[in-house]
Design an enzyme around this catalytic site. Structure first.
Site, short mmCIF file in Angstrom:
data_model
loop_
_atom_site.label_atom_id
_atom_site.label_comp_id
_atom_site.label_asym_id
_atom_site.label_seq_id
_atom_site.Cartn_x
_atom_site.Cartn_y
_atom_site.Cartn_z
N SER A 98 -0.99 30.89 73.24
CA SER A 98 -0.81 29.54 72.70
C SER A 98 -2.14 28.83 72.42
CB SER A 98 0.02 28.70 73.67
OG SER A 98 -0.57 28.69 74.96
N ASP A 137 -0.75 18.35 80.87
CA ASP A 137 -1.12 19.65 80.32
C ASP A 137 -2.64 19.66 80.15
OD1 ASP A 137 -1.66 21.92 78.88
OD2 ASP A 137 -0.19 21.54 77.29
N HIS A 166 -3.96 22.99 76.92
CA HIS A 166 -4.05 22.85 75.46
C HIS A 166 -4.85 21.61 75.08
CE1 HIS A 166 -0.39 25.28 76.32
NE2 HIS A 166 -0.88 26.01 75.33
#
Length: 522
Positions: free
Chosen positions: A247, A494, A497
């Site tokens: 990702s 998070d 990312h």
């Protein structure tokens, strides 16, 4: 006649009269006959009056060298400002001094280049030299150049027509510093890129500060050009550009799409989804920018892009063909694999000849990682045509989940971080597995003897960017976090990312610099 008589009596002779040192009585008597007495008398008395009243001043003027030079002392002595202004109002020529005062005070009011309400420490340190530059007549040239940091891009466009940007391979782009630049950054606007997913649109998801978008990476020994979308798409005309990995590489793919999409006309760009592959189509250039989901590069039980959150991850360390068939014919391949390895210290590997995922052994993580990289490099060496395809491997993208490491013991993961780590010397112990970093670097440089692989080091520069993560301004299970979830960063932040625009744009700028500094392949 009456007046003349009074005057004569007042100045008449005799012992009781007024003493007449200049003999004016005789002069008056003699002039009375000629009829010119009033004019003569007025002139004489005027001279006497001047001598008596200004005698001292006349003597000082003859002795004062400054007066002989014709210069007023008030122009040399610098009095208190209020006195200067008073003299200027009385004596108009003093306005020259007033202009000089204004010129000296100008830097205190003019230098308003920082646009943000809260300047960064780097800007604050640089403000003093900027102010001094404005004081000197020649320095406005220097201050004008400051906002024009992307000037090298203009110079390199001409060079790029011949296929080169001129940035040498020997320049280490990974070593440098983050420089605040709200003039030329961000490279695009969040609201102007329709292809961004909700996972990375931090401003749309409630983030209030946008400072994280305005940091430029400045290498130590050279400069990178500004990203030129049209120039890059000309290089990609008729070609395929593909990111392969997890990702984080998808994060970088979104960044690249936003960087290049401005070169296309509306209606001439779109995205399609094909199993593990997402494709951005640039119709006018007959080119694609793609992402292929393969979090371990080799085959695994986590290869379904829709159902890949599997707790017990198992890999086939020597099986890569099922994925690699999708990489054939691609002109630019950018690989990565890291974050999916980090949930356990040991890795489950399917036994050779195993028929199900249950048939596996546990191997120390770094050993499994080296084995997978060797499998990957062997495929590259055996299947890639170096005359057509360029291969890159992205280094580790770091996590920021331990705020006490960077001096914020009261922080919660990366939540509410708004500034990079500036002027930081030495390593930052964020938990990055440097054994895996060096394994990837070594394999990239040595394993594929026939095909050059460029190892792109973005780890150290990204470790400084604790402010750049999506944090609580992202999605969970396809939905933007609620206010209640955003208030619980310990659970929902998070810190893997990155917001876009942001840090991955710099990663792509490094790719752009390397690609455009090399001759174009077939």
């Amino acid at each position: 006649m009456a007046n003349r008589r009074k005057f004569s009596q007042a100045g008449g002779g005799g012992g009781g009269g007024v003493f007449d040192p200049f003999g004016t009585k005789q002069a008056v008597s003699s002039l009375r006959k000629g009829g010119r007495l009033p004019v003569y008398v007025a002139g004489v008395f005027f001279v006497i009056f001047v001598i008596i009243m200004y005698g001292e001043d006349i003597r000082s003027l003859t002795l004062d060298p400054i007066a002989r030079a014709g210069t007023t002392p008030a122009r040399i002595v610098e009095p208190v400002v209020t006195e200067e202004r008073h003299v200027a109002r009385v004596n108009p020529p003093r306005r020259e001094v007033s202009s000089a005062e204004k010129a000296a005070a100008l830097p205190l009011d003019v230098d308003e280049r920082p646009k943000l309400a809260t300047p960064t420490p780097t800007e604050a340190a640089k403000e003093v030299p900027k102010v001094e530059k404005i004081r000197k007549p020649k320095k406005p040239k220097t201050t004008k150049k400051k906002p024009r940091k992307p000037r090298p891009a203009k110079k390199t466009v001409a060079a790029a027509a011949g296929g080169l940007l001129g940035v040498p391979e020997t320049c280490d782009l990974s070593k440098g510093e983050w420089v605040f630049d709200n003039t030329s950054y961000p490279l695009y606007r969040e609201e102007q890129c329709e292809f961004l997913t909700s996972q990375v649109t931090c401003m749309r998801n409630g983030r209030r500060d946008d400072t994280y978008q305005k940091w430029r990476w400045q290498p130590k020994d050279c400069s990178m050009p500004r990203f030129d979308a049209k120039l890059f798409m000309e290089r990609l005309r008729g070609k395929r550009f593909m990111f392969v990995g997890d990702s984080l590489n998808r994060n970088q793919w979104e960044s690249m799409v936003c960087l290049v999409q401005s070169a296309m006309s509306p209606g001439k760009k779109y995205v399609t989804w094909e199993d593990q592959r997402v494709v951005f189509h640039a119709v006018e250039y007959n080119a694609t920018v793609e992402f292929y989901w393969a979090p371990f590069l080799v085959e695994s039980n986590s290869d379904d892009p829709k159902i890949h959150s599997i707790q017990h991850r198992i890999i086939k360390a020597d099986a890569i063909a099922a994925h690699a068939q999708n990489w054939r014919g691609v002109d630019y391949l950018v690989f990565n694999t890291y974050i999916w390895w980090m949930n356990t210290l040991n890795m489950k590997i399917m036994r050779p000849g195993g028929q199900s995922w249950e048939e596996h052994d546990e191997v120390v993580r770094i050993e499994a990682y080296r084995k997978v990289l060797t499998t990957w490099a062997s495929w590259v060496n055996d299947n890639i045509d170096p005359a057509r395809t360029s291969v890159f491997f992205m280094s580790i993208s770091p996590l920021h989940i331990s705020p006490e490491v960077w001096g914020n013991p009261g922080g919660i993961r990366c939540a509410k971080e708004t500034m990079p780590l500036l002027n930081w010397h030495g390593p930052i112990w964020l938990g990055t597995d440097w054994d895996m970093f060096h394994a990837a670097a070594n394999v990239s440089r040595t394993a594929a003897t026939r095909v050059p692989i460029t190892f792109v080091d973005v780890t150290t520069m990204s470790e400084r960017r604790k402010d750049g993560h999506t944090s609580v301004h992202t999605i969970r299970q396809g939905k933007v976090l609620t206010p209640e979830q955003q208030a619980d960063p310990g659970t929902y932040a998070d810190c893997i990312h990155w917001c876009l625009p942001g840090v991955p744009d710099i990663w792509n700028l490094i790719l752009y610099t390397r690609i455009m500094s090399r001759p174009q392949l077939v």
